[in-house]
Design an enzyme around this catalytic site. Structure first.
Site, PDB file in Angstrom:
ATOM      1  N   LYS A 115       0.837  -1.211   0.000  1.00  0.00           N
ATOM      2  CA  LYS A 115       0.000   0.000   0.000  1.00  0.00           C
ATOM      3  C   LYS A 115       0.868   1.257   0.000  1.00  0.00           C
ATOM      4  O   LYS A 115       0.527   2.253  -0.637  1.00  0.00           O
ATOM      5  CB  LYS A 115      -0.950   0.011   1.200  1.00  0.00           C
ATOM      6  CG  LYS A 115      -2.109  -0.967   1.065  1.00  0.00           C
ATOM      7  CD  LYS A 115      -3.255  -0.606   1.997  1.00  0.00           C
ATOM      8  CE  LYS A 115      -4.466  -1.484   1.761  1.00  0.00           C
ATOM      9  NZ  LYS A 115      -5.569  -1.203   2.669  1.00  0.00           N
ATOM     10  N   LYS A 198      -7.233  -7.878  -8.472  1.00  0.00           N
ATOM     11  CA  LYS A 198      -8.303  -8.155  -7.492  1.00  0.00           C
ATOM     12  C   LYS A 198      -9.423  -7.114  -7.630  1.00  0.00           C
ATOM     13  O   LYS A 198      -9.142  -5.924  -7.775  1.00  0.00           O
ATOM     14  CB  LYS A 198      -7.668  -8.061  -6.097  1.00  0.00           C
ATOM     15  CG  LYS A 198      -8.592  -8.296  -4.944  1.00  0.00           C
ATOM     16  CD  LYS A 198      -7.881  -7.955  -3.621  1.00  0.00           C
ATOM     17  CE  LYS A 198      -8.878  -7.319  -2.684  1.00  0.00           C
ATOM     18  NZ  LYS A 198      -8.418  -6.769  -1.472  1.00  0.00           N
ATOM     19  N   LYS A 201     -12.886  -2.256  -3.689  1.00  0.00           N
ATOM     20  CA  LYS A 201     -13.764  -1.091  -3.480  1.00  0.00           C
ATOM     21  C   LYS A 201     -13.119   0.167  -4.007  1.00  0.00           C
ATOM     22  O   LYS A 201     -13.796   1.066  -4.479  1.00  0.00           O
ATOM     23  CB  LYS A 201     -14.008  -0.880  -1.973  1.00  0.00           C
ATOM     24  CG  LYS A 201     -14.974  -1.837  -1.339  1.00  0.00           C
ATOM     25  CD  LYS A 201     -15.268  -1.354   0.083  1.00  0.00           C
ATOM     26  CE  LYS A 201     -15.009  -2.411   1.129  1.00  0.00           C
ATOM     27  NZ  LYS A 201     -13.632  -2.474   1.630  1.00  0.00           N
TER      28      LYS A 201
HETATM   29  N1  AQP Z   1     -11.766  -9.379  -4.841  1.00  0.00           N
HETATM   30  C1  AQP Z   1     -11.983 -10.014  -3.714  1.00  0.00           C
HETATM   31  N2  AQP Z   1     -12.148 -11.341  -3.712  1.00  0.00           N
HETATM   32  C2  AQP Z   1     -12.385 -12.016  -2.566  1.00  0.00           C
HETATM   33  N3  AQP Z   1     -12.464 -11.416  -1.358  1.00  0.00           N
HETATM   34  C3  AQP Z   1     -12.308 -10.082  -1.321  1.00  0.00           C
HETATM   35  N4  AQP Z   1     -12.344  -9.202  -0.318  1.00  0.00           N
HETATM   36  C4  AQP Z   1     -12.144  -7.968  -0.811  1.00  0.00           C
HETATM   37  N5  AQP Z   1     -11.982  -8.017  -2.128  1.00  0.00           N
HETATM   38  C5  AQP Z   1     -12.067  -9.315  -2.486  1.00  0.00           C
HETATM   39  C6  AQP Z   1     -12.595  -9.559   1.057  1.00  0.00           C
HETATM   40  O1  AQP Z   1     -13.488  -8.595   1.599  1.00  0.00           O
HETATM   41  C7  AQP Z   1     -13.108  -8.238   2.920  1.00  0.00           C
HETATM   42  C8  AQP Z   1     -12.951  -6.750   2.896  1.00  0.00           C
HETATM   43  O2  AQP Z   1     -11.953  -6.298   3.607  1.00  0.00           O
HETATM   44  P1  AQP Z   1     -11.558  -4.764   3.689  1.00  0.00           P
HETATM   45  O3  AQP Z   1     -12.712  -3.882   3.425  1.00  0.00           O
HETATM   46  O4  AQP Z   1     -10.920  -4.607   5.019  1.00  0.00           O
HETATM   47  O5  AQP Z   1     -10.480  -4.492   2.596  1.00  0.00           O
HETATM   48  P2  AQP Z   1      -9.951  -5.141   1.314  1.00  0.00           P
HETATM   49  O6  AQP Z   1      -9.664  -6.578   1.439  1.00  0.00           O
HETATM   50  O7  AQP Z   1      -8.792  -4.291   0.888  1.00  0.00           O
HETATM   51  O8  AQP Z   1     -11.189  -4.955   0.344  1.00  0.00           O
HETATM   52  P3  AQP Z   1     -11.339  -3.997  -0.857  1.00  0.00           P
HETATM   53  O9  AQP Z   1     -12.721  -4.128  -1.369  1.00  0.00           O
HETATM   54  O10 AQP Z   1     -10.228  -4.201  -1.825  1.00  0.00           O
HETATM   55  O11 AQP Z   1     -11.235  -2.579  -0.173  1.00  0.00           O
HETATM   56  P4  AQP Z   1     -10.238  -1.357  -0.388  1.00  0.00           P
HETATM   57  O12 AQP Z   1     -10.333  -1.034  -1.824  1.00  0.00           O
HETATM   58  O13 AQP Z   1     -10.776  -0.298   0.501  1.00  0.00           O
HETATM   59  O14 AQP Z   1      -8.867  -1.803   0.023  1.00  0.00           O
HETATM   60  C9  AQP Z   1     -11.871  -9.068   3.246  1.00  0.00           C
HETATM   61  O15 AQP Z   1     -12.262 -10.204   3.977  1.00  0.00           O
HETATM   62  C10 AQP Z   1     -11.327  -9.458   1.905  1.00  0.00           C
HETATM   63  O16 AQP Z   1     -10.616 -10.688   1.925  1.00  0.00           O
END
Ligand code: AQP
Length: 338
Positions: A115, A198, A201
């Site tokens: 990050k 991946k 969000k």
């Molecule tokens: N693409 C994905 N496939 C499977 N699992 C996913 N998760 C997120 N994207 C995928 C799972 O969702 C949860 C969210 O965790 P988070 O909000 O703490 O952050 P993250 O993993 O970084 O999710 P995002 O959507 O990618 O958010 P941003 O963009 O804000 O960083 C976790 O359990 C993750 O495994």
């Protein structure tokens, strides 16, 4: 008191809507796991602050994330569903854990490196660096046994285990040492327009992201525009056919059919058929969830009542644990005012 294993997990309110990866990779599994575990689900707003957020949007995103947890089947009567910043013990324990975490071991966390590399290490915040100790506090405050996480969070749970063991040996038995339960690799969902990245969000473009709160027609259109390949065969091959494999993974999660069974059912059919089937399956599941989430959001007072009650339930567990920790490290208790 429940004898089921305590489970803790959370998501960041880093967007207005959750995306399909959050649903498959987290919510879908949480919903099943809450049946057999004493589950606590948190909207981790303090974690979201480790990268810049719009202060005008964050509170509403937090409400929306909680509404989507409920709409997707998290039961706030059975499980505890609360907002991280409503329980100050998370930040307070994180500080204590920071004081027993080595700078070197925190520097080895690959999520920070990844990050920080995106924004340049010099502009990454100390908060982003300390993300794993806040996550450790989330887990350890509740005597958590089970931590369901994606592969990318495994290292943070390892650190949590190390910190729990270190604290216990320095200050006396205080924390339960948790176990990571790694979600299946097949649960990883990729961006529909860029199927080797991946789905996220915070993706730069929205075109390849399917949001739970998208209108059904928008969801169907995005899925029907998914990038595939020039071949015509519908088979799972992540290396050679990332787009088709991603669609099969999504369909498998939404229909509960194993991928080989789906491959078999598409013999002789084309990508158009696959996309239509995926779109129908996703819309059939997401449409009622969207409706329920929007209903909850139309009544913010009721949602706040649920979040308020659940924060009390979380506090009742977290506060005594924090007080034990403060005593163990030797902090003077605040004298009662007279
Ligand atoms: N693409 C994905 N496939 C499977 N699992 C996913 N998760 C997120 N994207 C995928 C799972 O969702 C949860 C969210 O965790 P988070 O909000 O703490 O952050 P993250 O993993 O970084 O999710 P995002 O959507 O990618 O958010 P941003 O963009 O804000 O960083 C976790 O359990 C993750 O495994």
């Amino acid at each position: 008191m429940s004898t089921a294993p305590r489970l803790f997990s959370g998501m960041q309110p880093s967007a207005d809507s959750l995306q399909i990866g959050n649903y498959i990779g987290a919510l879908l599994q949480w919903r099943e796991m809450q049946v057999t575990n004493d589950a606590i689900f948190c909207v981790v707003d303090l974690h979201a602050l480790t990268v810049p957020q719009d202060p005008k949007l964050l509170a509403e995103q937090t409400r929306k994330t909680a509404a989507q947890y409920i709409a997707a089947g998290i039961d706030p009567e059975k499980s505890i569903l609360f907002v991280q910043s409503h329980v100050p013990a998370h930040s307070q324990l994180a500080w204590i854990l920071n004081t027993i975490t080595g700078f070197g071991e925190a520097s080895r966390m690959t999520q920070f490196k990844d990050k920080a590399a995106r924004s340049g290490t010099d502009s990454a915040s100390v908060g982003l660096f300390a993300y794993p100790t806040l996550m450790a506090a989330d887990i350890l405050l509740y005597d958590t046994v089970v931590v369901p996480v994606g592969d990318d969070q495994k290292q943070h749970v390892e650190l949590t285990r190390d910190l729990a063991g270190r604290f216990n040996s320095r200050f006396g038995e205080t924390f339960v040492v948790p176990e990571a339960v790694i979600m299946k690799e097949t649960a990883r969902i990729y961006d529909l327009q860029n199927p080797t990245a991946k789905m996220s969000k915070s993706a730069a473009s929205d075109a390849g992201v399917v949001w739970m709160l998208d209108e059904p027609a928008v969801t169907a259109k995005k899925i029907k525009s998914a990038v595939t390949d020039d071949d015509r065969e519908i088979r799972f091959d992540r290396g050679a056919k990332p787009g088709v494999s991603n669609l099969l993974t999504i369909l498998s999660a939404f229909t509960d059919e194993p991928v080989p069974v789906l491959e078999e059912s598409f013999v002789g059919k084309g990508y158009g058929d696959l996309k239509t089937t995926v779109a129908d399956a996703v819309v059939a599941t997401f449409e009622p969830m969207r409706t329920r989430a929007l209903e909850l959001l139309e009544d913010p007072a009721e949602l706040d009542r649920i979040l308020g009650n659940n924060a009390e339930r979380a506090l009742a567990i977290a506060q005594p644990k924090l007080e034990t920790v403060y005593d163990r490290v030797g902090l003077l208790r605040r004298p009662r005012s007279r």
